[in-house]
Design a protein around this motif. Structure first.
Motif, PDB file in Angstrom:
ATOM      1  N   LEU A 175       0.821  -1.199   0.000  1.00 55.43           N
ATOM      2  CA  LEU A 175       0.000   0.000   0.000  1.00 55.43           C
ATOM      3  C   LEU A 175       0.857   1.252   0.000  1.00 55.43           C
ATOM      4  O   LEU A 175       1.690   1.439   0.878  1.00 55.43           O
ATOM      5  N   PRO A 176       0.699   2.145  -0.963  1.00 56.55           N
ATOM      6  CA  PRO A 176       1.476   3.388  -0.966  1.00 56.55           C
ATOM      7  C   PRO A 176       1.165   4.226   0.257  1.00 56.55           C
ATOM      8  O   PRO A 176       0.091   4.107   0.846  1.00 56.55           O
ATOM      9  N   PRO A 177       2.070   5.099   0.656  1.00 54.84           N
ATOM     10  CA  PRO A 177       1.870   5.920   1.841  1.00 54.84           C
ATOM     11  C   PRO A 177       0.859   7.019   1.581  1.00 54.84           C
ATOM     12  O   PRO A 177       0.427   7.266   0.464  1.00 54.84           O
ATOM     13  N   LEU A 178       0.507   7.686   2.650  1.00 57.48           N
ATOM     14  CA  LEU A 178      -0.366   8.848   2.535  1.00 57.48           C
ATOM     15  C   LEU A 178       0.305   9.928   1.717  1.00 57.48           C
ATOM     16  O   LEU A 178       1.509  10.101   1.760  1.00 57.48           O
ATOM     17  N   SER A 179      -0.495  10.670   0.992  1.00 51.53           N
ATOM     18  CA  SER A 179       0.048  11.840   0.315  1.00 51.53           C
ATOM     19  C   SER A 179       0.434  12.874   1.356  1.00 51.53           C
ATOM     20  O   SER A 179      -0.144  12.927   2.437  1.00 51.53           O
ATOM     21  N   SER A 180       1.423  13.700   1.034  1.00 54.59           N
ATOM     22  CA  SER A 180       1.862  14.724   1.964  1.00 54.59           C
ATOM     23  C   SER A 180       0.729  15.694   2.245  1.00 54.59           C
ATOM     24  O   SER A 180       0.098  16.217   1.333  1.00 54.59           O
ATOM     25  N   ALA A 181       0.472  15.905   3.508  1.00 52.44           N
ATOM     26  CA  ALA A 181      -0.547  16.868   3.891  1.00 52.44           C
ATOM     27  C   ALA A 181       0.007  18.271   3.712  1.00 52.44           C
ATOM     28  O   ALA A 181       1.205  18.473   3.586  1.00 52.44           O
ATOM     29  N   PRO A 182      -0.847  19.314   3.719  1.00 48.99           N
ATOM     30  CA  PRO A 182      -0.338  20.678   3.587  1.00 48.99           C
ATOM     31  C   PRO A 182       0.724  20.993   4.618  1.00 48.99           C
ATOM     32  O   PRO A 182       1.672  21.703   4.354  1.00 48.99           O
ATOM     33  N   SER A 183       0.557  20.492   5.820  1.00 49.28           N
ATOM     34  CA  SER A 183       1.592  20.654   6.841  1.00 49.28           C
ATOM     35  C   SER A 183       2.204  19.293   7.095  1.00 49.28           C
ATOM     36  O   SER A 183       1.539  18.387   7.538  1.00 49.28           O
ATOM     37  N   SER A 184       3.485  19.144   6.785  1.00 45.75           N
ATOM     38  CA  SER A 184       4.139  17.854   6.956  1.00 45.75           C
ATOM     39  C   SER A 184       4.642  17.660   8.373  1.00 45.75           C
ATOM     40  O   SER A 184       5.279  16.667   8.662  1.00 45.75           O
ATOM     41  N   SER A 185       4.387  18.595   9.266  1.00 44.91           N
ATOM     42  CA  SER A 185       4.860  18.502  10.637  1.00 44.91           C
ATOM     43  C   SER A 185       3.685  18.677  11.583  1.00 44.91           C
ATOM     44  O   SER A 185       3.455  19.761  12.107  1.00 44.91           O
ATOM     45  N   THR A 209      18.715  18.215  18.300  1.00 52.65           N
ATOM     46  CA  THR A 209      17.691  18.931  17.539  1.00 52.65           C
ATOM     47  C   THR A 209      17.009  18.021  16.527  1.00 52.65           C
ATOM     48  O   THR A 209      17.663  17.210  15.861  1.00 52.65           O
ATOM     49  N   LEU A 210      15.685  18.178  16.412  1.00 51.07           N
ATOM     50  CA  LEU A 210      14.925  17.453  15.401  1.00 51.07           C
ATOM     51  C   LEU A 210      15.212  18.039  14.032  1.00 51.07           C
ATOM     52  O   LEU A 210      15.088  19.242  13.816  1.00 51.07           O
ATOM     53  N   GLN A 211      15.603  17.185  13.102  1.00 47.82           N
ATOM     54  CA  GLN A 211      15.839  17.605  11.725  1.00 47.82           C
ATOM     55  C   GLN A 211      14.789  16.938  10.845  1.00 47.82           C
ATOM     56  O   GLN A 211      14.823  15.741  10.601  1.00 47.82           O
ATOM     57  N   ILE A 212      13.827  17.724  10.398  1.00 45.09           N
ATOM     58  CA  ILE A 212      12.694  17.184   9.652  1.00 45.09           C
ATOM     59  C   ILE A 212      13.085  16.942   8.201  1.00 45.09           C
ATOM     60  O   ILE A 212      13.739  17.773   7.570  1.00 45.09           O
ATOM     61  N   VAL A 213      12.672  15.791   7.677  1.00 45.15           N
ATOM     62  CA  VAL A 213      12.897  15.472   6.267  1.00 45.15           C
ATOM     63  C   VAL A 213      11.546  15.459   5.550  1.00 45.15           C
ATOM     64  O   VAL A 213      10.495  15.363   6.188  1.00 45.15           O
ATOM     65  N   PRO A 214      11.525  15.550   4.235  1.00 45.96           N
ATOM     66  CA  PRO A 214      10.263  15.677   3.496  1.00 45.96           C
ATOM     67  C   PRO A 214       9.387  14.427   3.575  1.00 45.96           C
ATOM     68  O   PRO A 214       9.873  13.311   3.740  1.00 45.96           O
ATOM     69  N   ASP A 215       8.075  14.648   3.437  1.00 47.71           N
ATOM     70  CA  ASP A 215       7.116  13.553   3.265  1.00 47.71           C
ATOM     71  C   ASP A 215       7.096  13.180   1.789  1.00 47.71           C
ATOM     72  O   ASP A 215       6.183  13.551   1.052  1.00 47.71           O
ATOM     73  N   ALA A 223      16.136  10.380   6.139  1.00 46.05           N
ATOM     74  CA  ALA A 223      16.628  10.617   7.495  1.00 46.05           C
ATOM     75  C   ALA A 223      17.949   9.896   7.726  1.00 46.05           C
ATOM     76  O   ALA A 223      18.895  10.444   8.312  1.00 46.05           O
ATOM     77  N   LEU A 224      18.031   8.652   7.254  1.00 43.78           N
ATOM     78  CA  LEU A 224      19.264   7.895   7.453  1.00 43.78           C
ATOM     79  C   LEU A 224      20.399   8.451   6.605  1.00 43.78           C
ATOM     80  O   LEU A 224      21.552   8.521   7.050  1.00 43.78           O
ATOM     81  N   SER A 225      20.091   8.875   5.389  1.00 48.51           N
ATOM     82  CA  SER A 225      21.116   9.501   4.545  1.00 48.51           C
ATOM     83  C   SER A 225      21.640  10.771   5.199  1.00 48.51           C
ATOM     84  O   SER A 225      22.845  11.067   5.134  1.00 48.51           O
ATOM     85  N   LEU A 319      16.908   8.301  15.158  1.00 51.23           N
ATOM     86  CA  LEU A 319      15.791   8.639  14.295  1.00 51.23           C
ATOM     87  C   LEU A 319      14.546   8.831  15.155  1.00 51.23           C
ATOM     88  O   LEU A 319      14.442   8.275  16.251  1.00 51.23           O
ATOM     89  N   VAL A 320      13.610   9.622  14.659  1.00 52.92           N
ATOM     90  CA  VAL A 320      12.320   9.817  15.322  1.00 52.92           C
ATOM     91  C   VAL A 320      11.244   9.194  14.459  1.00 52.92           C
ATOM     92  O   VAL A 320      11.156   9.488  13.259  1.00 52.92           O
ATOM     93  N   TYR A 321      10.416   8.330  15.062  1.00 57.27           N
ATOM     94  CA  TYR A 321       9.315   7.677  14.359  1.00 57.27           C
ATOM     95  C   TYR A 321       8.003   8.187  14.937  1.00 57.27           C
ATOM     96  O   TYR A 321       7.734   8.041  16.122  1.00 57.27           O
ATOM     97  N   SER A 322       7.190   8.812  14.080  1.00 61.44           N
ATOM     98  CA  SER A 322       5.961   9.450  14.563  1.00 61.44           C
ATOM     99  C   SER A 322       4.697   8.750  14.086  1.00 61.44           C
ATOM    100  O   SER A 322       3.643   9.350  14.038  1.00 61.44           O
ATOM    101  N   GLY A 323       4.804   7.485  13.732  1.00 60.64           N
ATOM    102  CA  GLY A 323       3.630   6.724  13.337  1.00 60.64           C
ATOM    103  C   GLY A 323       3.574   6.449  11.853  1.00 60.64           C
ATOM    104  O   GLY A 323       3.341   5.316  11.440  1.00 60.64           O
ATOM    105  N   ILE A 324       3.775   7.482  11.040  1.00 63.13           N
ATOM    106  CA  ILE A 324       3.822   7.296   9.585  1.00 63.13           C
ATOM    107  C   ILE A 324       4.989   8.067   8.962  1.00 63.13           C
ATOM    108  O   ILE A 324       5.007   8.293   7.758  1.00 63.13           O
ATOM    109  N   HIS A 325       5.944   8.451   9.786  1.00 64.46           N
ATOM    110  CA  HIS A 325       7.020   9.291   9.269  1.00 64.46           C
ATOM    111  C   HIS A 325       8.266   9.137  10.128  1.00 64.46           C
ATOM    112  O   HIS A 325       8.191   8.913  11.336  1.00 64.46           O
TER     113      HIS A 325
END
Length: 413
Positions: A175-185, A209-215, A223-225, A319-325
Motif C-alpha cells: 500500500l502506498p503511503p499517505l500523500s503529503s498533507a499541507p503541513s508535513s509537521s 535537535t529534530l531535523q525534519i525530512v520531506p514527506d 533521514a538515514l542519509s 531517528l524519530v518515528y511518529s507513526g507514519i514518518h
C-alpha cells in the motif's frame, strides 16, 4: 572515523585516529586542492576560527594542543592571505597521494567499500584510504560529573514487528503511503525548532535537535542519509534501497517470507520503488550494512528501539518515528548553526557520553508527544483521493486498497 574537509576545490573526508599528525593532514589537503602546507589556513569550530599553526611541528598529533581536532569535526581550508604569520612546517614523511582521493574530490556521499569488522580505525590510517564517513562526535574528555541516568532503551523487536509506517499485511510494501498533507509537521508551527540542550557538565556540547525530512515516500531513507552524509537526495536514497535489497537477498534465513510478509524477491523489487516506505526490516539491514546502532524513538509509545545493539558497533544514530514518518536527530553546536556543523552520529565507546545523549533524546521525544507530533494509525481518519470514501485507521484503508486498487490516501481531521 574521520573529519570533513571543505576546501576551495570541494569537500573530502580524512580518516582520523589517535596517531594521525598535522603533517599527514596538510599533505592530504595539498593533494585535494593544491594549496601547499605553508600556505594553508585551517579553521575549526563554530563559528570557524583559524588554528594557530605558526611554529607547530608537523609531527604534532591532531588530538593534541593547540590543534585538538576531534572525530566528526569539520575543518575549513583556505589560501592564507599574504602577510599571515600562521604557517606550519610541512611534513616530509608521508606521500601526498597515499590517501587515494583524486584532486578536487567534491562528493562526500559517494559510497565507499565497507571495512571488515575486524579492522580498527588505526588500520584505516595505515592503509591510507579514507572512508566516506558521517559526522561522528567523540568527547575530548570524560565528563567531570557523573552522567545522568540513561533513559531505558528496549531492544528491537523482530523487524516484522516494528511498525512499518502504514503498510498492509501480509506484504508491508503493497500500500502506498499517505500523500503529503499541507503541513508535513503535525503539531508543530511552521519553522518551529524542537531541541534539548545538553547539560553544561556533559562531556558533549550543543543542542540535540529534530531535523525534519520531506514527506516524499522515502522519509526513512532521507533521514538515514542525513545521518550518514549530512544531506539527502534521490540518488542517496536509491543507494540505501539497493543496500537493503542486497542485504535481504544475502540472508534468506533472517529475512524469510514469514518475516517480510512476501517472497524476498518480490519484497526487494517493491523496495526499489520510490513510493515504497521503509520500516523495521530496513533499519535492521542498514544497521548491519553500515555497522552502527540505529535508535528509533517511537513518539506514540514512548520507547526506543535500538537496531544493532550488542553487535560491537562503536557509533549510534538517532531517528524519530511518529507513526507514519521518520525524521533525524542531530547535535548542533548552537541553535541556528548550519547542518554542516552538526554531529549526526555519536561515539558510544566513551563512558558517560551515550547516556547523556539518551537522556536528551528521551526528553525531546516527550516534547514531541506533548506537541502531538505523531499520527495514531489505528484511529486517524483518511479519505481516498480517488473515490472520496472516508476511512478510519490503517485497517480500513488497507482493506479499501486491496478491494478497489486505489492508492491515493490523505489524512484529514
Amino acid at each position: 572515523m574521520s573529519i570533513r574537509i571543505r576546501h576551495p576545490g570541494g569537500t573530502a573526508t580524512f580518516p582520523l585516529s589517535d596517531s594521525v599528525d598535522l603533517g599527514a593532514l596538510q599533505e592530504f589537503i595539498a593533494e585535494q586542492c593544491g594549496i601547499a602546507p605553508l600556505e594553508q589556513e585551517i579553521k575549526t569550530g563554530y563559528p570557524p576560527r583559524a588554528l594557530p599553526l605558526h611554529g607547530v611541528p608537523s609531527s604534532t598529533l591532531l588530538s593534541d594542543a593547540p590543534l585538538r581536532i576531534r572525530r566528526g569535526e569539520q575543518i575549513i581550508v583556505a589560501l592564507k592571505s599574504s602577510g599571515s604569520a600562521s604557517a606550519a612546517p610541512s611534513s616530509s614523511s608521508s606521500s601526498s597521494s597515499s590517501f587515494g582521493l583524486g584532486a578536487g574530490s567534491r562528493n562526500m556521499t559517494t559510497p565507499t567499500p565497507k571495512a571488515p569488522a575486524s579492522e580498527a580505525p588505526a588500520a584505516a590510517v595505515k592503509s591510507r584510504k579514507p572512508e566516506a564517513a558521517p559526522s561522528i562526535l567523540k568527547p575530548a574528555a570524560p565528563a567531570p560529573a557523573p552522567a545522568p541516568a540513561p533513559v531505558p532503551i528496549s531492544r528491537p523487536a523482530p523487524p516484522a514487528q516494528i511498525p512499518r509506517t502504514f503498510a498492509p499485511a501480509p506484504a508491508p510494501s503493497t500500500l502506498p503511503p499517505l500523500s503529503s498533507a499541507p503541513s508535513s509537521s503535525p503539531g508543530l508551527q511552521k519553522g518551529e525548532t524542537i531541541s534539548v540542550p545538553l547539560p553544561a557538565s556533559s562531556p558533549l556540547e550543543g543542542h540535540l535537535t529534530l531535523q525534519i525530512v520531506p514527506d516524499d515516500n522515502s522519509c526513512l531513507f532521507s533521514a538515514l542519509s542525513l545521518l550518514l552524509h549530512q544531506s539527502h537526495s534521490p540518488a542517496s536514497n536509491r543507494t540505501l534501497r539497493q543496500q537493503v535489497s542486497r542485504g535481504i537477498l544475502a540472508d534468506p534465513f533472517e529475512y524469510s517470507e514469514v518475516v517480510l510478509g512476501a517472497p524476498p524477491k518480490e519484497y526487494v523489487a517493491k523496495m526499489q520503488r520510490d513510493t515504497t516506505w521503509g520500516g523495521g526490516v530496513e533499519l535492521a539491514v542498514l544497521s548491519k550494512e553500515h555497522r552502527l546502532e540505529l535508535a528509533a524513538l517511537d513518539v506514540i509509545n514512548g520507547v526506543t528501539h535500538v537496531f544493532g545493539q550488542g553487535q560491537g558497533y562503536t557509533t549510534r544514530g538517532y531517528l524519530v518515528y511518529s507513526g507514519i514518518h521518520y525524521d533525524a536527530l542531530v547535535l548542533l553546536p548552537e541553535l541556528g548553526a548550519p547542518l554542516e556543523f552538526a554531529s549526526t552520529l555519536f561515539d558510544i565507546s566513551t563512558p558517560g557520553a551515550l547516556e547523556v545523549v539518551d537522556v536528551a533524546a528521551g526528553k525531546l521525544r516527550e516534547k514531541l508527544k506533548e506537541k502531538r507530533y505523531y499520527t495514531d494509525t489505528a484511529r486517524f481518519t483518511l479519505k481516498c483521493g480517488q473515490c472520496g470514501q472516508s476511512l478510519k485507521g490503517e485497517k480500513e484503508a488497507t482493506q479499501h486498497a486491496m478491494k478497489s486498487g486505489h492508492t491515493d490516501f490523505r489524512e484529514y481531521e
